[in-house]
Structure formats: C-alpha cells, structure tokens
Design a protein around this motif. Sequence first.
Motif, PDB file in Angstrom:
ATOM      1  N   TYR A  10       0.849  -1.172   0.000  1.00 34.64           N
ATOM      2  CA  TYR A  10       0.000   0.000   0.000  1.00 34.64           C
ATOM      3  C   TYR A  10       0.892   1.232   0.000  1.00 34.64           C
ATOM      4  O   TYR A  10       2.100   1.139   0.167  1.00 34.64           O
ATOM      5  CB  TYR A  10      -0.882  -0.009   1.233  1.00 34.64           C
ATOM      6  N   ARG A  11       0.264   2.364  -0.125  1.00 33.35           N
ATOM      7  CA  ARG A  11       1.027   3.588  -0.029  1.00 33.35           C
ATOM      8  C   ARG A  11       1.625   3.706   1.363  1.00 33.35           C
ATOM      9  O   ARG A  11       1.066   3.206   2.340  1.00 33.35           O
ATOM     10  CB  ARG A  11       0.127   4.799  -0.315  1.00 33.35           C
ATOM     11  N   SER A  13       1.868   6.107   3.471  1.00 31.40           N
ATOM     12  CA  SER A  13       1.049   6.752   4.504  1.00 31.40           C
ATOM     13  C   SER A  13      -0.059   5.822   4.979  1.00 31.40           C
ATOM     14  O   SER A  13      -0.472   5.877   6.141  1.00 31.40           O
ATOM     15  CB  SER A  13       0.453   8.056   3.972  1.00 31.40           C
ATOM     16  N   THR A  14      -0.523   4.950   4.086  1.00 31.97           N
ATOM     17  CA  THR A  14      -1.541   3.975   4.482  1.00 31.97           C
ATOM     18  C   THR A  14      -0.969   2.970   5.467  1.00 31.97           C
ATOM     19  O   THR A  14      -1.577   2.682   6.507  1.00 31.97           O
ATOM     20  CB  THR A  14      -2.093   3.250   3.236  1.00 31.97           C
ATOM     21  N   GLU A  15       0.209   2.484   5.150  1.00 35.39           N
ATOM     22  CA  GLU A  15       0.880   1.535   6.039  1.00 35.39           C
ATOM     23  C   GLU A  15       1.178   2.168   7.386  1.00 35.39           C
ATOM     24  O   GLU A  15       0.980   1.566   8.442  1.00 35.39           O
ATOM     25  CB  GLU A  15       2.198   1.047   5.419  1.00 35.39           C
ATOM     26  N   LEU A  17      -0.265   4.749   8.855  1.00 34.82           N
ATOM     27  CA  LEU A  17      -1.479   5.000   9.612  1.00 34.82           C
ATOM     28  C   LEU A  17      -2.023   3.713  10.219  1.00 34.82           C
ATOM     29  O   LEU A  17      -2.406   3.672  11.391  1.00 34.82           O
ATOM     30  CB  LEU A  17      -2.524   5.660   8.709  1.00 34.82           C
TER      31      LEU A  17
ATOM     32  N   PRO B  27      -3.942  -2.125   6.948  1.00 37.41           N
ATOM     33  CA  PRO B  27      -3.809  -1.271   5.767  1.00 37.41           C
ATOM     34  C   PRO B  27      -4.949  -1.436   4.757  1.00 37.41           C
ATOM     35  O   PRO B  27      -5.358  -0.458   4.135  1.00 37.41           O
ATOM     36  CB  PRO B  27      -2.458  -1.685   5.170  1.00 37.41           C
ATOM     37  N   ILE B  30      -7.791   0.732   5.959  1.00 34.74           N
ATOM     38  CA  ILE B  30      -7.502   2.148   5.718  1.00 34.74           C
ATOM     39  C   ILE B  30      -7.720   2.468   4.243  1.00 34.74           C
ATOM     40  O   ILE B  30      -8.368   3.461   3.887  1.00 34.74           O
ATOM     41  CB  ILE B  30      -6.040   2.492   6.106  1.00 34.74           C
ATOM     42  N   LYS B  34     -10.210   5.173   2.551  1.00 33.87           N
ATOM     43  CA  LYS B  34      -9.740   6.228   1.661  1.00 33.87           C
ATOM     44  C   LYS B  34     -10.478   6.170   0.323  1.00 33.87           C
ATOM     45  O   LYS B  34     -10.851   7.197  -0.248  1.00 33.87           O
ATOM     46  CB  LYS B  34      -8.227   6.109   1.436  1.00 33.87           C
TER      47      LYS B  34
END
Lengths: 112, 112
Positions: A10-11, A13-15, A17, B27, B30, B34
């Motif tokens: 994942y991106r 920032s996704t990881e 968060l 993830p 999330i 998103k």
Amino acid sequence: MKKTIENISYRKSTEELAGLAKALGHPTRIAILKHLENQSCCFTGDLVDVFPLAQSTISQHLKELKNAGLIQGELKPPKIKYCIHQENWNKAKLLFEELFNSQSSIKIEKCG
Amino acid sequence: MKKTIENISYRKSTEELAGLAKALGHPTRIAILKHLENQSCCFTGDLVDVFPLAQSTISQHLKELKNAGLIQGELKPPKIKYCIHQENWNKAKLLFEELFNSQSSIKIEKCG
DNA sequence: ATTTCTAATCGTAAACATACGATAGATATT
DNA sequence: AATATCTATCGTATGTTTACGATTAGAAAT
C-alpha cells in the motif's frame, strides 16, 4: 493468514497509519498514553501500580508503543523514564487528521 | 490471553477509541476507507477489483468496519452500497482529536 | 422454475496478540 | 563482592485475526 502471498503493498502513509492505529488498538495502550499526557512521563513501575496487569505485560505494551514510535524511553538508572515522543506524536496526529478530513467534495459518483 | 481474568474495565471513551483504532489497524481497511472518501460509496465487487484479495476477505474487512460503525451498507439489490457512516465518522474524529490534543499543560511532574 | 448475479457466511490453516510466571541483565546500595 | 531494585526478555498457553475456497442466501431476470 493462510497464504504466504507476496504481500500486498500500500502507499506508505496507508501503512504508517495502519501501524499507528494498530498500536492504539488496545485499551491498555490508550490508557497508558492518556496517563503519559497528564503525567509528562512515567516509569514502568508506576504503571504496574495503576493497572492490574503483570509487569511483563505492561512492558510488552510499552514495547509496542515504542515500536510504533509513539513513546520514547530515557535511561534514568535504575529506572527507565517513558514520555510521549512529541515529534512522532505530531506526525501521527497529522496522519489521522488527513484521514478524517480528506473527504473530497469532488466525489466520483459511481453508485446508483 | 492466558488468564480468564475478569476483564479490566476502562473508561468508555478509552474502550471506544481502542475499538476504533483496532478497526483502523489494517492497511486494507484504511485503503477501503480512503477509497470510500473519494468515491462517496462503493460495492463489494468494486473493491474486489481494486484489491488483490478474495471476495470473502474483502467482505470480512467490510464487516469489521461496519461493526466499528465506520461504514454503513445500504441495500441496492442485488448489490449493497457501502458509504462512510458520517455521524459515527465525526464521533471517531473527535475521539482521536481528544487523544492527540489533550496534553494538559498542568503536568504532574513525578519524574526525575 | 431456473439461472444469474452479488455478497455473506462457513470451515479451516496459519500467524499474531495478549496474558502470565520465571529468568536474566543492568545499575545502585550496602 | 553481595544484595536489592527495576525492567526487559523468554517460554508458553490461549484467544483472535487474516487469508483462502466452498457454500449458501437473496433478489432479478429469463
């Protein structure tokens, strides 16, 4: 997890968060953080008095919070002083804000 | 969990926050949220196309998000339309803000 | 009635998380 | 050197999560 599938990525920032949320995903750890916010800092032993949990269990929770970067430990022999890691705390705050505020007004209406 | 200790009880807001964080602690979930924020809504099938995961796995993640109250499903037969649960979303936002902003300036300095 | 489509649920395997007691290591104090 | 104190780590039991494929259930269309 059945499959040792090559992990989905994942991106960043996704990881990040998700990792932070996971660390926050236990009431004891939330309570520890709230305690630290009032207290500015504390030692493992203090928490053992506050929570009806074994010392090893508290230590484990502290470790997870530390791994997530939310707290930091400073050696004050023979104790260890734990505080909120202010810089990472602010980063975390931003990531959550980003999640909760990012509802774009230009939504792609794909639904019937 | 070795002991079937009578469970420690925390303040309601602590439990709630931990529950929400736990739901956010993966993830994929999330990423689903998103996606919903950009998209206003979506169907399970859409997500199966977006993520390299089995339909049953996606469904499971949606269930957790629903249980946490973060999303809601609306019947649009034969599909089910998922959206952010706006009211609970705002509540969640507040709980996280409370956590991240509540560092009291009057800290009890117990530490050396 | 049968088929088709969508999504939930079941059963299951593997991994992870949470708790405990016991032990070890590091630093002060005696 | 011996002891006491504090905390991390080890080993372990049990419960939970995450993934999968297979099956089921409900609604719509044929």
